[in-house]
Scaffold this motif. Structure first.
Motif, PDB file in Angstrom:
ATOM      1  N   PHE A 190     -60.450 -54.833  29.700  1.00  0.00           N
ATOM      2  CA  PHE A 190     -59.854 -54.046  28.856  1.00  0.00           C
ATOM      3  C   PHE A 190     -60.270 -54.467  27.687  1.00  0.00           C
ATOM      4  O   PHE A 190     -60.577 -53.691  26.506  1.00  0.00           O
ATOM      5  N   LEU A 191     -60.801 -55.880  26.682  1.00  0.00           N
ATOM      6  CA  LEU A 191     -61.965 -55.641  25.485  1.00  0.00           C
ATOM      7  C   LEU A 191     -63.047 -55.080  25.322  1.00  0.00           C
ATOM      8  O   LEU A 191     -63.591 -54.512  24.291  1.00  0.00           O
ATOM      9  N   ASP A 192     -63.478 -55.580  26.832  1.00  0.00           N
ATOM     10  CA  ASP A 192     -65.163 -54.513  26.759  1.00  0.00           C
ATOM     11  C   ASP A 192     -64.466 -52.616  26.328  1.00  0.00           C
ATOM     12  O   ASP A 192     -64.989 -52.521  25.115  1.00  0.00           O
ATOM     13  N   VAL A 193     -63.645 -52.192  26.807  1.00  0.00           N
ATOM     14  CA  VAL A 193     -63.664 -50.890  26.246  1.00  0.00           C
ATOM     15  C   VAL A 193     -62.734 -50.865  25.834  1.00  0.00           C
ATOM     16  O   VAL A 193     -62.824 -49.127  24.546  1.00  0.00           O
ATOM     17  N   LEU A 194     -61.375 -51.486  25.202  1.00  0.00           N
ATOM     18  CA  LEU A 194     -61.494 -51.629  23.600  1.00  0.00           C
ATOM     19  C   LEU A 194     -62.795 -51.954  22.619  1.00  0.00           C
ATOM     20  O   LEU A 194     -62.414 -51.139  21.082  1.00  0.00           O
ATOM     21  N   ALA A 195     -63.397 -52.516  22.453  1.00  0.00           N
ATOM     22  CA  ALA A 195     -64.476 -52.374  21.465  1.00  0.00           C
ATOM     23  C   ALA A 195     -65.449 -51.667  21.738  1.00  0.00           C
ATOM     24  O   ALA A 195     -65.852 -50.890  20.799  1.00  0.00           O
ATOM     25  N   LYS A 218     -55.921 -66.784  22.383  1.00  0.00           N
ATOM     26  CA  LYS A 218     -56.928 -66.609  21.951  1.00  0.00           C
ATOM     27  C   LYS A 218     -57.640 -65.107  21.330  1.00  0.00           C
ATOM     28  O   LYS A 218     -58.172 -65.094  19.599  1.00  0.00           O
ATOM     29  N   PHE A 219     -57.408 -64.815  21.847  1.00  0.00           N
ATOM     30  CA  PHE A 219     -57.566 -62.905  21.947  1.00  0.00           C
ATOM     31  C   PHE A 219     -56.855 -62.983  20.286  1.00  0.00           C
ATOM     32  O   PHE A 219     -56.854 -62.520  19.045  1.00  0.00           O
ATOM     33  N   GLY A 243     -61.590 -60.310   7.404  1.00  0.00           N
ATOM     34  CA  GLY A 243     -62.569 -58.695   7.234  1.00  0.00           C
ATOM     35  C   GLY A 243     -63.656 -58.893   7.955  1.00  0.00           C
ATOM     36  O   GLY A 243     -64.610 -57.778   7.353  1.00  0.00           O
ATOM     37  N   ALA A 244     -63.334 -59.093   8.895  1.00  0.00           N
ATOM     38  CA  ALA A 244     -64.393 -58.830   9.797  1.00  0.00           C
ATOM     39  C   ALA A 244     -64.557 -57.949  10.459  1.00  0.00           C
ATOM     40  O   ALA A 244     -63.726 -57.001  10.836  1.00  0.00           O
ATOM     41  N   PRO A 245     -66.133 -56.894  11.148  1.00  0.00           N
ATOM     42  CA  PRO A 245     -66.279 -55.802  11.786  1.00  0.00           C
ATOM     43  C   PRO A 245     -64.963 -55.917  12.949  1.00  0.00           C
ATOM     44  O   PRO A 245     -65.691 -56.740  13.838  1.00  0.00           O
ATOM     45  N   LEU A 276     -64.208 -58.447  18.664  1.00  0.00           N
ATOM     46  CA  LEU A 276     -64.136 -57.534  20.036  1.00  0.00           C
ATOM     47  C   LEU A 276     -64.193 -58.109  21.362  1.00  0.00           C
ATOM     48  O   LEU A 276     -65.063 -58.428  22.442  1.00  0.00           O
ATOM     49  N   LEU A 277     -65.878 -56.766  20.730  1.00  0.00           N
ATOM     50  CA  LEU A 277     -67.370 -57.594  21.590  1.00  0.00           C
ATOM     51  C   LEU A 277     -67.397 -59.509  22.548  1.00  0.00           C
ATOM     52  O   LEU A 277     -67.682 -60.284  22.981  1.00  0.00           O
ATOM     53  N   ASN A 278     -67.612 -59.849  20.987  1.00  0.00           N
ATOM     54  CA  ASN A 278     -67.377 -61.460  21.422  1.00  0.00           C
ATOM     55  C   ASN A 278     -66.800 -62.668  22.002  1.00  0.00           C
ATOM     56  O   ASN A 278     -66.433 -63.099  22.901  1.00  0.00           O
ATOM     57  N   ILE A 279     -64.882 -61.860  21.835  1.00  0.00           N
ATOM     58  CA  ILE A 279     -63.695 -62.432  22.423  1.00  0.00           C
ATOM     59  C   ILE A 279     -63.889 -62.055  23.445  1.00  0.00           C
ATOM     60  O   ILE A 279     -64.221 -62.590  25.252  1.00  0.00           O
TER      61      ILE A 279
END
Length: 299
Positions: A156-161, A220-221, A232-234, A239-242
């Protein structure tokens, strides 16, 4: 000639009856009809309720008002969070939960007392176990939902990123990914989006998401999303790191789960194989001892 005419009329009548029956069959079997003749939308189906839960709800319904006064608002809030964590099975609400609990206590305790008066202690203890039927069901469904969330979160996070990196706003990307990847996690994020549509801030909506779910990875997410919003981080890089961290945690979670299953598998294996092994070894020893069973048995 008259005989041929009678046969033709009979065949024609049979054909009319056959066509009529076939038409009735097609009309009643909606899956084979080209279109539905009714313009009204189908009524949504109410979630089916287990028969024992229906009975206990009927028994506890007259007492729910007094029980709610005894429980208090804090306890009701705790019950509501437990129900939401389990995904509101069977459309369960706090009021219906209290009805079931009162009904379970009255019904199964009475059955246990009656069984005890007849000397059937084991059946009485079994009846008392049903007092926690609703709580056990909520606990089981909560664990199942958390396992589903743990399994679905990395993808889910990969697609969201990718969606956020393509230029979509976070809220729009979250809604699109939730629609394209249905499941337990998508249902949770739809609740978050619905709360934001009703005026709840993003921070409060995600905080409620963390309260509903005990999954560590999801917590954690939420923390990372809130920190990214504050600093204000990108968001796409976050999301990719998470997502990468979630995959490592998911592998560790599956290892821990497999380790917890090893003792259970060992116990089940021992319980099923040990009696047969003892019979095999004991039988071999007896047969190899050369004992004359005819003399022992008096034959």
């Amino acid at each position: 000639m008259s005989f041929v005419l009678i046969v033709a009329l009979g065949l024609a009548a049979a054909a009319v009856v056959a066509v009529f029956c076939w038409g009735v069959y097609l009309f009643t079997k909606q899956s084979e009809v080209a279109g539905d003749i009714s313009l009204a939308p189908p009524k949504p189906k109410r979630p089916s309720t287990f028969i024992l839960n229906r009975i206990t709800e009927l028994i506890g319904r007259p007492f729910v008002g007094a029980v709610k006064e005894l429980v208090g608002p804090e306890r009701e809030e705790s019950i509501r969070l437990r129900i939401e964590a389990a995904g509101c099975p069977e459309g369960l609400t706090v009021e219906r939960y209290l009805q079931r609990k009162v009904g379970e206590i009255l019904l199964y305790s009475t059955a246990a007392i009656l069984l005890l008066t007849r000397g059937q202690t084991m059946l009485a203890m079994l009846a008392l176990c049903f007092v926690v039927l609703t709580d056990a069901d909520l606990l089981l469904k909560t664990r199942q939902r958390q396992d589903d969330i743990q399994r679905q979160l990395p993808d889910f996070l990969d697609v969201l990123a990718v969606s956020v990196g393509a230029g979509l706003a976070f809220r729009q990307a979250l809604a699109r990914v939730a629609d394209s990847m249905p499941g337990t996690l998508a249902d949770e994020f739809r609740i978050v989006l619905r709360q934001m549509d009703l005026g709840t801030s993003r921070r409060e909506a995600f905080q409620a998401l963390r309260q509903r779910n005990s999954n560590e990875a999801l917590g954690k997410f939420v923390t990372a999303i809130q920190q990214s919003e504050e600093l204000g981080a990108p968001l796409s890089h976050t999301l990719l790191n998470i997502g990468q961290d979630m995959r490592r945690q998911d592998a560790q979670y599956m290892r821990r789960k497999a380790q917890r299953l090893n003792p259970r598998v060992t116990g089940i294996t021992a319980a099923t194989m040990l009696p047969g092994l003892l019979l095999l070894v004991g039988g071999a020893m007896i047969l190899g001892s050369g004992i004359d069973f005819t003399g022992v048995l008096g034959g």
